[in-house]
Design an enzyme around this catalytic site. Sequence first.
Site, PDB file in Angstrom:
ATOM      1  N   GLY A  15       0.829  -1.209   0.000  1.00  0.00           N
ATOM      2  CA  GLY A  15       0.000   0.000   0.000  1.00  0.00           C
ATOM      3  C   GLY A  15       0.860   1.254   0.000  1.00  0.00           C
ATOM      4  O   GLY A  15       1.864   1.312   0.708  1.00  0.00           O
ATOM      5  N   THR A 144       5.545   1.989   5.674  1.00  0.00           N
ATOM      6  CA  THR A 144       4.184   1.522   5.889  1.00  0.00           C
ATOM      7  C   THR A 144       3.456   2.442   6.864  1.00  0.00           C
ATOM      8  O   THR A 144       4.006   2.800   7.909  1.00  0.00           O
ATOM      9  CB  THR A 144       4.081   0.073   6.417  1.00  0.00           C
ATOM     10  OG1 THR A 144       2.721  -0.175   6.778  1.00  0.00           O
ATOM     11  CG2 THR A 144       4.951  -0.229   7.615  1.00  0.00           C
ATOM     12  N   ASP A 146       1.178   1.426   8.535  1.00  0.00           N
ATOM     13  CA  ASP A 146       0.804   0.561   9.667  1.00  0.00           C
ATOM     14  C   ASP A 146       1.827   0.633  10.800  1.00  0.00           C
ATOM     15  O   ASP A 146       1.524   0.259  11.937  1.00  0.00           O
ATOM     16  CB  ASP A 146       0.673  -0.896   9.204  1.00  0.00           C
ATOM     17  CG  ASP A 146      -0.425  -1.078   8.176  1.00  0.00           C
ATOM     18  OD1 ASP A 146      -1.142  -0.097   7.894  1.00  0.00           O
ATOM     19  OD2 ASP A 146      -0.572  -2.198   7.647  1.00  0.00           O
ATOM     20  N   MET A 190      -7.042   2.709   9.334  1.00  0.00           N
ATOM     21  CA  MET A 190      -6.297   1.548   8.816  1.00  0.00           C
ATOM     22  C   MET A 190      -5.212   1.079   9.786  1.00  0.00           C
ATOM     23  O   MET A 190      -4.925   1.741  10.778  1.00  0.00           O
ATOM     24  CB  MET A 190      -5.645   1.911   7.483  1.00  0.00           C
ATOM     25  CG  MET A 190      -6.546   1.817   6.293  1.00  0.00           C
ATOM     26  SD  MET A 190      -5.607   2.188   4.797  1.00  0.00           S
ATOM     27  CE  MET A 190      -6.735   1.616   3.545  1.00  0.00           C
ATOM     28  N   GLY A 191      -4.583   0.006   9.424  1.00  0.00           N
ATOM     29  CA  GLY A 191      -3.457  -0.493  10.220  1.00  0.00           C
ATOM     30  C   GLY A 191      -3.416  -1.993  10.332  1.00  0.00           C
ATOM     31  O   GLY A 191      -2.544  -2.544  11.001  1.00  0.00           O
ATOM     32  N   ARG A 192      -4.372  -2.640   9.695  1.00  0.00           N
ATOM     33  CA  ARG A 192      -4.434  -4.097   9.674  1.00  0.00           C
ATOM     34  C   ARG A 192      -4.330  -4.703  11.070  1.00  0.00           C
ATOM     35  O   ARG A 192      -5.221  -4.498  11.848  1.00  0.00           O
ATOM     36  CB  ARG A 192      -3.339  -4.641   8.759  1.00  0.00           C
ATOM     37  CG  ARG A 192      -3.726  -5.954   8.146  1.00  0.00           C
ATOM     38  CD  ARG A 192      -2.781  -6.371   7.062  1.00  0.00           C
ATOM     39  NE  ARG A 192      -3.304  -6.101   5.753  1.00  0.00           N
ATOM     40  CZ  ARG A 192      -2.554  -5.867   4.697  1.00  0.00           C
ATOM     41  NH1 ARG A 192      -1.256  -5.810   4.814  1.00  0.00           N
ATOM     42  NH2 ARG A 192      -3.111  -5.682   3.532  1.00  0.00           N
ATOM     43  N   GLU A 246      -9.346  -0.810  11.874  1.00  0.00           N
ATOM     44  CA  GLU A 246      -9.967  -1.782  10.959  1.00  0.00           C
ATOM     45  C   GLU A 246      -9.632  -3.218  11.366  1.00  0.00           C
ATOM     46  O   GLU A 246     -10.303  -4.161  10.958  1.00  0.00           O
ATOM     47  CB  GLU A 246      -9.465  -1.548   9.530  1.00  0.00           C
ATOM     48  CG  GLU A 246      -7.955  -1.767   9.390  1.00  0.00           C
ATOM     49  CD  GLU A 246      -7.424  -1.704   7.964  1.00  0.00           C
ATOM     50  OE1 GLU A 246      -8.209  -1.445   7.041  1.00  0.00           O
ATOM     51  OE2 GLU A 246      -6.209  -1.911   7.791  1.00  0.00           O
ATOM     52  N   ARG A 302      -3.706   7.633   3.709  1.00  0.00           N
ATOM     53  CA  ARG A 302      -2.347   7.334   3.230  1.00  0.00           C
ATOM     54  C   ARG A 302      -1.971   8.147   1.995  1.00  0.00           C
ATOM     55  O   ARG A 302      -0.870   8.014   1.478  1.00  0.00           O
ATOM     56  CB  ARG A 302      -2.171   5.835   3.010  1.00  0.00           C
ATOM     57  CG  ARG A 302      -2.997   5.252   1.898  1.00  0.00           C
ATOM     58  CD  ARG A 302      -2.799   3.745   1.810  1.00  0.00           C
ATOM     59  NE  ARG A 302      -3.307   3.274   0.544  1.00  0.00           N
ATOM     60  CZ  ARG A 302      -3.588   2.008   0.261  1.00  0.00           C
ATOM     61  NH1 ARG A 302      -3.393   1.071   1.179  1.00  0.00           N
ATOM     62  NH2 ARG A 302      -4.022   1.661  -0.916  1.00  0.00           N
TER      63      ARG A 302
END
Length: 415
Positions: A15, A144, A146, A190-192, A246, A302
């Site tokens: 990403g 990232t 994340d 976001m951030g998995r 998320e 992002r």
Amino acid sequence: MTALKGNLIFGQSGGPTAVINSSAAGVFEEAFKHPDIIDKVYGAAHGIVGVLNEDFYDIGQEDPEEIKLLSGTPSSILGSCRYKLADPEQDEREYKKILEVFRKYNIRYFLYNGGNDSMDTCDKIARYLEQNDYECRVIGVPKTIDNDLWGTDHCPGFGSAAKFVATTTMEVFLDSRVYDRGMIIVLEIMGRHAGWLAASAALAQYKGYGPDLIYLPERGFDPKRMLEDVSEIYSRNRNVMIAVSEGVQTPDGRFIPELVSEVAVDAFGHKQLGGTAQVLANYLSEKLQGKNRAIELSLLQRSASHLASGTDIEEAYRVGVESVRAALEGASDVMLAFRRHEGEEYKIETFQMPLAEVANKEKTVPLEWINEEGNGLKSEYIDYALPLIQGEPRQEKSEGLPRFARFKKVQAGKR
Ligand code: F6P
């Protein structure tokens, strides 16, 4: 050490971030300073997919002024991919192809800009090339939003996304409190599997305009518990703002969107997240009567280069430059990482982490930085994140709008 003469190829993977192109600028500008060693500088179209397809661009043909503009240009200028190479012990066909392409184009420097999965790709390639006696310096360039790369204090891309999330949260907080009847807001970040970015909503709280509740994947998430938290605040003041990652999972290990439908899975086995805020807002509206809104920050967080962190832009550029220097000095199979100095003043240094130690691991928010109730952050997080969002972007404008870099993308590979 005798200089390893040849060509360099750089790829972007995973990403995008608001500053991934700043690292590209760092790599390109530094590589051009060593024409006696690095002859051609190539950019792979869509990361490793471009290498496999011999689809890459001659960066030497690009206007230096456009390369400069990369630091204010979001997205991945070369295109990205989420492509998983097979385990070379199971299937070495793609590695043979990569080796063939590297030989054909005399690639002696391979720099790959990405997150966890990309570092794994880099590590596998580095080892395969070495086992096959092909001298090539392979360097992982971190990025990232994340912020979950192992071994580094933080990742380029995170500070800018955190600045956007915190600022947007503050702004939405004000907007959400205008009505006499109140409102419930669910903000999805976001951030998995790591809550670093969702936690940045706490920076808004720190300024007095923040969410009442913040939920991270590091702590189990129970929708019923959230309902209790929300009900309590709602009955007191009619306004509730919730920031949720998320990646939160229910006690039985399901992501929130999975409670209502099947979710797609990418090449690395990661579930396609997104939709968490809407599912939770629907659930709350069934249980509580008030007006509510689900806000998914999605790609905005992002790609917001207009709100990027100056520190992040500079550091992203720096890892690009230092990756080239490390490769020229003989390093390989490593990723550039940041170490933060102790003390009041924010200061970092870079160092090299073996890729094998980085690949396939995730760095998550320390549990001791999360409050006892699991719905907020402690001051340690604020101390950690604040320095990373400092400084403003110096984005060029044209007629009041951003002037992004435009690349000619002159083909260098034989597609
Ligand atoms: O690269 C990280 C990331 O932005 C995650 O935060 C997010 O879960 C994921 O990528 C989204 O992936 P995609 O862009 O493939 O939808």
